[in-house]
Design an enzyme around this catalytic site. Structure first.
Site, PDB file in Angstrom:
ATOM      1  CG  HIS A  79      39.775  47.938  49.516  1.00 53.13           C
ATOM      2  ND1 HIS A  79      40.133  47.418  50.733  1.00 53.13           N
ATOM      3  CD2 HIS A  79      39.459  46.879  48.729  1.00 53.13           C
ATOM      4  CE1 HIS A  79      40.016  46.100  50.693  1.00 53.13           C
ATOM      5  NE2 HIS A  79      39.618  45.742  49.484  1.00 53.13           N
ATOM      6  CG  ASP A 135      34.037  40.721  54.295  1.00 56.43           C
ATOM      7  OD1 ASP A 135      33.686  40.226  53.199  1.00 56.43           O
ATOM      8  OD2 ASP A 135      35.207  41.055  54.523  1.00 56.43           O
ATOM      9  NE  ARG A 186      33.402  35.815  48.324  1.00 53.67           N
ATOM     10  CZ  ARG A 186      33.945  37.040  48.282  1.00 53.67           C
ATOM     11  NH1 ARG A 186      33.939  37.815  49.341  1.00 53.67           N
ATOM     12  NH2 ARG A 186      34.472  37.489  47.181  1.00 53.67           N
ATOM     13  CB  SER A 201      33.613  41.254  50.279  1.00 50.10           C
ATOM     14  OG  SER A 201      34.847  41.235  50.942  1.00 50.10           O
ATOM     15  CE  LYS A 258      36.627  43.953  53.381  1.00 45.66           C
ATOM     16  NZ  LYS A 258      37.172  42.717  52.919  1.00 45.66           N
TER      17      LYS A 258
HETATM   18  N1  URA Z   1      38.998  42.087  48.640  1.00 48.36           N
HETATM   19  C1  URA Z   1      38.029  42.014  49.584  1.00 48.36           C
HETATM   20  O1  URA Z   1      38.084  42.676  50.612  1.00 48.36           O
HETATM   21  N2  URA Z   1      36.982  41.189  49.352  1.00 48.36           N
HETATM   22  C2  URA Z   1      36.863  40.442  48.234  1.00 48.36           C
HETATM   23  O2  URA Z   1      35.892  39.740  48.098  1.00 48.36           O
HETATM   24  C3  URA Z   1      37.885  40.512  47.271  1.00 48.36           C
HETATM   25  C4  URA Z   1      38.947  41.366  47.494  1.00 48.36           C
END
Ligand code: URA
Length: 434
Positions: free
Chosen positions: A82, A161, A168, A183, A187
């Site tokens: 990620h 999320d 946010r 967050s 995931k």
């Molecule tokens: N990427 C994400 O998935 N969440 C965040 O809060 C920031 C970047």
């Protein structure tokens, strides 16, 4: 419990208990806690932060808000990657086939682009017919048989999320370390991989502008991952200038293909070798980083990674002929070079502004509902540390119309800082946190 009491506690610097965090996330996901109270809580967390225990509890509560993917039907080690988001970030398109060609499977869920940053899902849709809406059994089968799959995030994974991120985004609370950690990791944990490698971007085009903030975030991610029982490695990398030279969906796919053919290297390949070697070592496929790098290099030079990519495009319904003939990908009708007004050395290229040029051309979204133009964007001819003569091209704008190209060309020129002295390029890989 009352949400106003929890907001007050956090506002005054208190520590939320696991029960309070779980109650808050469950209530917000169900719709019992309204956005205005959750906004106030996000702002209190933004200013007061959370300790490692709170961050872990928040991550787990968000993870438990939805389903998890069970990868146990897929044989071997499964990895996931990620990025915290940047400009010109086409890493997954190069990294996944390289790693899969070395025998470690990649089960990846990705998002669409928003604002100045692009999204892997949009980029992949440059292949005619390509779909990222895979049913879970098709996703698992493909990871097992092809070695990797990239699918869109489903609504069932981490619904907390999904709601919280949207909130946010409009309340100026994205750039909060515990909120980013929870967050991202909720995931990644829901996606079920054994090995997780995170690319934490640092610089003007990233959420974290300073190295100190980026390393704090990287440590928070690695520590929370460890508490959750996962091997998480976070690599801090530069995002002061765009990654690679192409910014824009199909243009980035073409650059990724050129990297997989071994023709384009620079920062993009360095990043893929660094992330890839962490995955191969973490997954037990290589004894050490040197051996892992050699395997990844061979996957490119032998053509195995490019072939893996073609199999992947075909498996997800795309036209794999475009992998070998990128002229079949979307092309913008207007291509306009952007000559430098003065000569000297490129000292800075403002990554976020380059992302905005591509977005203005139609390559990105201002809001989630916007349609995007896959063909448009920019290709940089110059990067930081390179010499430029007056009138020499800084880059090329790919646009739908002459008027849009002329406007974007002015904007792109303004993204460059050119000075009389050579600028030292800062190290691209800033460090690895395990
Ligand atoms: N990427 C994400 O998935 N969440 C965040 O809060 C920031 C970047």
């Amino acid at each position: 419990m009352r949400m106003s009491d929890l907001i007050e506690k956090k506002r005054d610097g208190g520590v939320l208990s696991p029960a309070e965090i779980r109650w808050m996330i469950e209530g917000y996901t169900r719709g019992d806690i309204p956005d205005y109270q959750m906004s106030a809580m996000c702002m209190a967390i933004y200013f007061r932060g959370m300790d490692p225990e709170e961050t872990y509890e928040l991550t787990m509560a968000m993870l438990d808000s939805g389903d998890r993917i069970d990868l146990s039907a897929v044989s071997g080690i499964k990895a996931d990657k990620h990025s915290t988001g940047g400009v010109g970030d086409k890493t997954s398109l190069v990294l996944c086939p390289m790693v899969a060609a070395c025998g470690v499977k990649m089960a990846k869920l990705s998002g669409r682009g928003l604002g100045h940053t692009g999204g892997t899902i949009d980029k992949l849709e440059s292949f005619p017919g390509f779909t990222t809406a895979l049913a879970e059994d098709a996703f698992l089968r493909q990871v097992d048989q092809v070695g990797f799959a990239i699918a869109g995030q489903t609504a069932e994974l981490c619904p907390a999320d999904k709601k919280l991120y949207a909130l946010r985004d409009v309340t100026a609370t994205v750039a909060s370390r515990p909120l980013i950690v929870s967050s991202i990791l909720s995931k990644k944990l829901a996606a079920g991989a054994d090995v997780i490698v995170l690319d934490v971007k640092c610089g003007s085009g990233a959420f974290m502008h300073t190295e100190q903030d980026a390393f704090d975030l990287a440590r928070g991610l690695a520590e929370t991952g460890r508490r959750a029982g996962k091997k998480v490695t976070a690599v801090v990398t530069d995002m002061d200038e765009p990654l690679g030279r192409a910014v824009g969906n199909a243009l980035e796919v073409k650059e990724a293909l050129s990297a997989l053919r071994g023709e384009f290297r620079e920062d993009l390949m360095e990043l893929c070798l660094t992330l890839g070697s962490q995955i191969l070592v973490g997954g037990g496929a290589a004894a050490d980083e040197a051996a892992a790098r050699a395997m990844l290099e061979k996957a490119v030079s032998s053509g195995a990674a490019l072939e893996k990519f073609a199999q992947f495009v075909k498996a997800q319904g795309g036209d794999s002929a475009a992998v070998y003939d990128p002229a079949l990908l979307p092309q913008a009708p207007v291509q306009m070079p952007v000559p430098a007004a003065t000569g000297g050395w490129v000292r800075r290229i403002h990554a976020q502004d380059v992302g905005l040029v591509s977005m203005r051309l139609g390559g990105g979204r201002a809001s989630k509902e916007d349609e995007i133009d896959l063909a448009v964007g920019v290709v940089l001819n110059k990067k930081v540390g390179e010499a430029v003569a007056p009138g020499e091209s800084l880059g090329t704008v790919h646009a739908r119309t002459e008027a849009a190209a002329a406007q974007a060309a002015e904007m792109l020129r303004a993204c460059f800082e050119i000075g009389p002295e050579r600028a030292e390029r800062p190290p691209f890989i800033k460090g690895v946190v395990r």
